[in-house]
Design a protein around this motif. Structure first.
Motif, mmCIF file in Angstrom:
data_model
loop_
_atom_site.group_PDB
_atom_site.id
_atom_site.type_symbol
_atom_site.label_atom_id
_atom_site.label_comp_id
_atom_site.label_asym_id
_atom_site.label_seq_id
_atom_site.Cartn_x
_atom_site.Cartn_y
_atom_site.Cartn_z
ATOM 1 N N MET A 89 76.840 -34.144 32.389
ATOM 2 C CA MET A 89 76.714 -33.457 30.963
ATOM 3 C C MET A 89 76.780 -34.581 29.968
ATOM 4 O O MET A 89 76.015 -34.317 28.896
ATOM 5 C CB MET A 89 78.425 -32.978 30.841
ATOM 6 N N ASP A 90 77.019 -35.763 29.929
ATOM 7 C CA ASP A 90 76.725 -36.747 28.936
ATOM 8 C C ASP A 90 75.258 -37.109 29.048
ATOM 9 O O ASP A 90 74.866 -37.186 28.060
ATOM 10 C CB ASP A 90 77.339 -38.078 29.688
ATOM 11 N N LEU A 91 74.485 -37.091 30.312
ATOM 12 C CA LEU A 91 73.095 -37.168 30.145
ATOM 13 C C LEU A 91 72.362 -36.216 29.499
ATOM 14 O O LEU A 91 71.536 -36.325 28.670
ATOM 15 C CB LEU A 91 72.558 -37.377 31.665
ATOM 16 N N ALA A 92 72.814 -34.977 29.610
ATOM 17 C CA ALA A 92 72.250 -33.824 29.080
ATOM 18 C C ALA A 92 72.475 -33.937 27.614
ATOM 19 O O ALA A 92 71.618 -33.622 26.709
ATOM 20 C CB ALA A 92 72.952 -32.544 29.614
ATOM 21 N N ARG A 93 73.860 -34.182 27.205
ATOM 22 C CA ARG A 93 73.999 -34.311 25.617
ATOM 23 C C ARG A 93 73.236 -35.220 25.094
ATOM 24 O O ARG A 93 72.631 -35.193 23.834
ATOM 25 C CB ARG A 93 75.537 -34.509 25.430
ATOM 26 N N SER A 94 73.017 -36.619 25.775
ATOM 27 C CA SER A 94 72.041 -37.478 25.049
ATOM 28 C C SER A 94 70.749 -37.018 24.747
ATOM 29 O O SER A 94 69.947 -37.690 24.340
ATOM 30 C CB SER A 94 71.970 -38.636 25.978
ATOM 31 N N ARG A 95 70.310 -36.130 25.636
ATOM 32 C CA ARG A 95 68.939 -35.422 25.151
ATOM 33 C C ARG A 95 69.114 -34.278 24.531
ATOM 34 O O ARG A 95 68.128 -33.722 24.408
ATOM 35 C CB ARG A 95 68.364 -35.250 26.645
ATOM 36 N N GLY A 96 70.044 -34.083 23.875
ATOM 37 C CA GLY A 96 70.189 -33.002 23.040
ATOM 38 C C GLY A 96 70.161 -31.623 23.565
ATOM 39 O O GLY A 96 70.145 -30.643 22.849
ATOM 40 N N GLN A 97 70.826 -31.688 24.717
ATOM 41 C CA GLN A 97 71.193 -30.299 25.453
ATOM 42 C C GLN A 97 72.309 -29.938 25.629
ATOM 43 O O GLN A 97 73.214 -30.662 25.683
ATOM 44 C CB GLN A 97 70.249 -30.325 26.926
ATOM 45 N N ASP A 98 72.653 -28.468 25.841
ATOM 46 C CA ASP A 98 74.144 -28.067 25.904
ATOM 47 C C ASP A 98 74.146 -27.240 27.232
ATOM 48 O O ASP A 98 74.072 -26.107 26.789
ATOM 49 C CB ASP A 98 74.605 -27.621 24.727
ATOM 50 N N PRO A 99 74.317 -27.844 28.362
ATOM 51 C CA PRO A 99 74.587 -26.741 29.442
ATOM 52 C C PRO A 99 75.781 -25.776 29.224
ATOM 53 O O PRO A 99 76.779 -26.217 29.192
ATOM 54 C CB PRO A 99 74.776 -27.574 30.712
ATOM 55 N N VAL A 100 75.521 -24.551 29.280
ATOM 56 C CA VAL A 100 76.648 -23.531 29.122
ATOM 57 C C VAL A 100 76.829 -22.875 30.549
ATOM 58 O O VAL A 100 75.603 -22.306 31.191
ATOM 59 C CB VAL A 100 76.165 -22.551 27.998
ATOM 60 N N LYS A 101 77.909 -22.759 30.709
ATOM 61 C CA LYS A 101 78.418 -22.095 32.191
ATOM 62 C C LYS A 101 78.499 -20.694 32.199
ATOM 63 O O LYS A 101 79.210 -20.155 31.237
ATOM 64 C CB LYS A 101 79.523 -23.043 32.538
ATOM 65 N N HIS A 102 77.855 -19.793 33.082
ATOM 66 C CA HIS A 102 77.996 -18.536 33.377
ATOM 67 C C HIS A 102 78.608 -18.337 34.805
ATOM 68 O O HIS A 102 77.810 -18.827 35.661
ATOM 69 C CB HIS A 102 76.815 -17.657 33.188
ATOM 70 N N VAL A 103 79.979 -17.947 35.168
ATOM 71 C CA VAL A 103 80.319 -17.609 36.491
ATOM 72 C C VAL A 103 79.691 -16.341 36.798
ATOM 73 O O VAL A 103 79.912 -15.350 36.197
ATOM 74 C CB VAL A 103 81.875 -17.621 36.407
ATOM 75 N N VAL A 104 78.721 -16.138 37.751
ATOM 76 C CA VAL A 104 78.306 -15.088 38.291
ATOM 77 C C VAL A 104 78.747 -14.499 39.740
ATOM 78 O O VAL A 104 78.551 -13.218 39.852
ATOM 79 C CB VAL A 104 76.651 -15.317 38.404
ATOM 80 N N ALA A 105 79.443 -15.037 40.350
ATOM 81 C CA ALA A 105 80.196 -14.545 41.431
ATOM 82 C C ALA A 105 81.241 -15.601 42.079
ATOM 83 O O ALA A 105 81.284 -16.740 41.540
ATOM 84 C CB ALA A 105 78.857 -14.510 42.480
ATOM 85 N N TYR A 106 81.853 -14.865 43.185
ATOM 86 C CA TYR A 106 82.791 -15.969 43.831
ATOM 87 C C TYR A 106 82.707 -16.021 45.266
ATOM 88 O O TYR A 106 81.921 -14.989 45.769
ATOM 89 C CB TYR A 106 84.089 -15.364 43.709
ATOM 90 N N ASP A 107 82.561 -17.001 45.736
ATOM 91 C CA ASP A 107 82.272 -17.256 47.185
ATOM 92 C C ASP A 107 83.515 -18.088 47.951
ATOM 93 O O ASP A 107 84.227 -18.891 47.664
ATOM 94 C CB ASP A 107 81.202 -18.730 47.372
#
Lengths: 291, 321
Positions: A89-107
């Motif tokens: 997450m830190d690496l992504a933020r440092s590159r100006g990105q913002d990963p957003v989570k979507h739960v699509v299923a359960y296992d």
């Protein structure tokens, strides 16, 4: 990026460019978790019928690979069977990105037993004593059963290789963060191998995704504490949260999705998309009516 | 023999000499001269490529493992602890003792099985079999050596596993015994080929002299040929050991892949090679786990290098003596 990956991406890209030129298509790149790859491919195929102007290219490689590709900006959607780690997450933020989570299923992770094993239910506490380092249970009578055909009644523990998402999730749920698996577990290199070994070994106990269950193994009913109410692994118990070892399967996008990616994510969470999840043996995120 | 070589060499000497004259004559650097130089260069590159590759590989695996060896690695723990837990959440440990024990036990058992088989086969093919029997046997042994290791692993997993459970009445068949038998069968053909070459290298005059003294065929073999081929046979065994140490796929599938210090041949174990194969693919590049796997690679490289070097020196010893 590995040369092979680069070549593959270049190939996908050139194919995409040429098809765009002809049909003016939009291409969505989708990569990550091997647990999700079959479902993701089924979605991509089905979505082509729903919206022929959009093509979704799906590749596997593992959750870590998908998240790394999202951070590098080479994919639009990353599939993951685990959460994005703080480091990522830190690496992504440092590159100006913002990963957003979507739960699509359960296992649901099932605990598999040989069909001859008379044990019906087991608690997370007992699993910790069986799998955990320094645990007290090493033979089947420790959990109150005699397994016919099992020499010495020794438990044969079947596990996964130590960098699999399934391994990490099962360890977290049964042992917590401060304890390790005991040494001497048979570490299989795939969910299917776990099921196959348990099916042919009467002393064995193993764990894997519900989707890998076959008729040759038995699945234990799981309770949180010994003697507590237990839940059988199923799509229904995984969805409503009553099954104790069910994990969310996720898709990550860079920021809130927009445009065609937004349409695709909405379709995945629609009845049509969720029914495909169901048909592949995983649990949908909500109640759906499927034919 | 000497005559044949001299005769064969003289016509070949002709063009070579002509080529040398042309090389010094600058006006006559024609196409032939360039082709000659080109081929020479190609042969030279081919000749040194093995050295270049081996150095390249060594430099690569050392570079990847270096950060770990001089950083986090605890030598005492690495070689004396059986705890291989590189992905632990709170206390990662990197001990390869159990993995070394696994590799050693499987290789040891494999040699116990392969040595009698391969030496027996080599003696029969080299000393007793004649005519077609011998040709067929040689071809079959070489075919056996060509079976891919994943096929052997498959045999271990699907045929040997239930068989061992049934015969020995043990809970699981993926054990030292299973992998040892599989590895023994894999190493035997190569050992047979090399051992047979060693026996064939014993000059016929030894045999003739012994037979002239009234020795039987069997006595000739045991008392004359085997001692004379001693170094070559030892080299064959060492190469078999090297093969066993480096084998990956078959042991990954047949050992049960369990971190365990074996106390009997019915225990599951895990091999060094199999650990790398199973874990490297999904390990983050540059992490401690990744570098630790490369350190295992360096260790394996050094061990197999020493074994093969010893085998080579031993085999060379027989030629000089």
């Amino acid at each position: 990026m590995k040369p092979a990956q680069f070549f593959l991406n270049a190939l996908v890209f050139s194919v995409a460019v040429s098809s765009m030129a002809v049909e003016a298509r939009t291409l969505i790149q989708n990569k990550g978790s091997d647990t999700l790859v079959n479902v993701a491919q089924a979605w991509a195929e089905e979505y082509r019928k729903v919206n022929p102007d959009v093509a979704v290219a799906v590749t596997g490689g593992g959750s870590g690979t998908g998240i790394a590709a999202l951070i590098n900006g080479t994919v639009d959607i990353a599939n993951a069977s685990r959460r994005v780690k703080q480091k990522e997450m830190d690496l992504a933020r440092s590159r100006g990105q913002d990963p957003v989570k979507h739960v699509v299923a359960y296992d649901a992770l099932s605990v598999f037993l040989h069909p001859d094993n008379p044990l019906d239910s087991i608690s997370l506490e007992e699993l910790a004593e069986i799998y955990g380092e320094g645990g007290e249970f090493t033979i089947w009578p420790d959990v109150g059963v005699e397994v016919p055909g099992c020499k010495d009644q020794t438990m044969i523990l079947v596990s996964r290789q130590n960098n699999s998402g399934t391994y990490a999730y099962f360890r977290k749920i049964t042992l917590g963060k401060r304890r390790d698996f005991r040494l001497g577990t048979r570490d299989m290199h795939g969910s299917k191998d776990v099921v196959d070994l348990v099916a042919s070994t009467s002393c064995a106990i193993g764990y894997s995704g519900l989707a890998y269950a076959t008729d040759h193994v038995k699945m234990a009913c799981i309770s949180k504490t010994k003697g507590g109410a237990c839940a059988n692994p199923s799509v229904a118990t995984a969805s409503d949260g009553s099954y104790p070892i069910a994990r969310p399967l996720m898709m990550y996008t860079d920021g809130e999705p927009a445009g065609e990616i937004k349409n695709y994510m909405e379709w995945i969470l629609s009845d049509a998309g969720q029914c495909i999840i169901l048909s592949k043996g995983y649990a949908p995120v909500r109640d759906v009516k499927c034919d | 023999m000497a005559n044949d070589i001299a005769e064969g060499a003289s016509p070949a000497g002709g063009p070579a000499q002509r080529g040398r004259i042309q090389a010094t004559d600058f006006d006559r650097r024609d196409a032939d001269w360039y082709i000659d130089q080109g081929i020479q260069l190609l042969v030279f590159i081919g000749g040194i490529s093995a050295i270049v590759f081996i150095i390249g590989i060594f430099v690569f695996i050392t570079k990847e493992g270096f950060g770990f060896i001089f950083g986090e690695m605890d030598f005492g723990q690495f070689f004396t602890s059986p705890r291989w837990r590189p992905t632990s959440e709170y206390n990662p440990t990197y001990g390869i003792l159990a993995l070394v024990a696994g590799t050693a036990s499987v290789t040891g058992l494999a040699m116990l099985i392969a040595i009698p088989f391969s030496l027996g086969a080599a003696i029969y093919i080299a000393e007793f079999a004649t005519g077609k029997t011998r040709e067929y046997l040689k071809i079959l042994v070489e075919l056996l050596a060509a079976i891919p290791s994943i096929v052997w692993g498959f045999i271990g997993l699907t045929i040997m596993n239930p068989l061992i459970i049934k015969i020995f009445d043990v809970p699981i068949g993926l054990t030292v015994l299973n992998a040892g038998v599989i590895l023994g069968l894999m190493a035997a053909p190569i050992m047979t080929s090399i051992a047979e070459d060693a026996l064939k290298a014993v000059p016929d005059r030894y045999r003739e002299a012994a037979e002239a003294m009234g020795a039987t065929h069997w006595q000739v073999t045991i008392k004359v040929v085997l001692p004379a081929a001693r170094n070559g046979l030892l080299g064959a065994v060492l190469l078999g050991v090297g093969r066993g140490f480096g084998e990956t796929m078959a042991v990954l599938m047949a050992t049960g892949h369990a971190i365990n210090l074996p106390s009997s041949i019915f225990d599951s174990v895990r091999a060094l090679t199999a650990t790398i194969a199973a874990e490297l693919g999904e390990t983050a590049v540059g992490s401690n786990h990744y570098m630790a796997l490369f350190t295992i690679g360096i260790f394996l490289f050094v061990v197999t290098f020493v074994i093969n070097l010893t085998a080579d020196l031993v085999v060379r010893g027989v030629r000089k003596g």
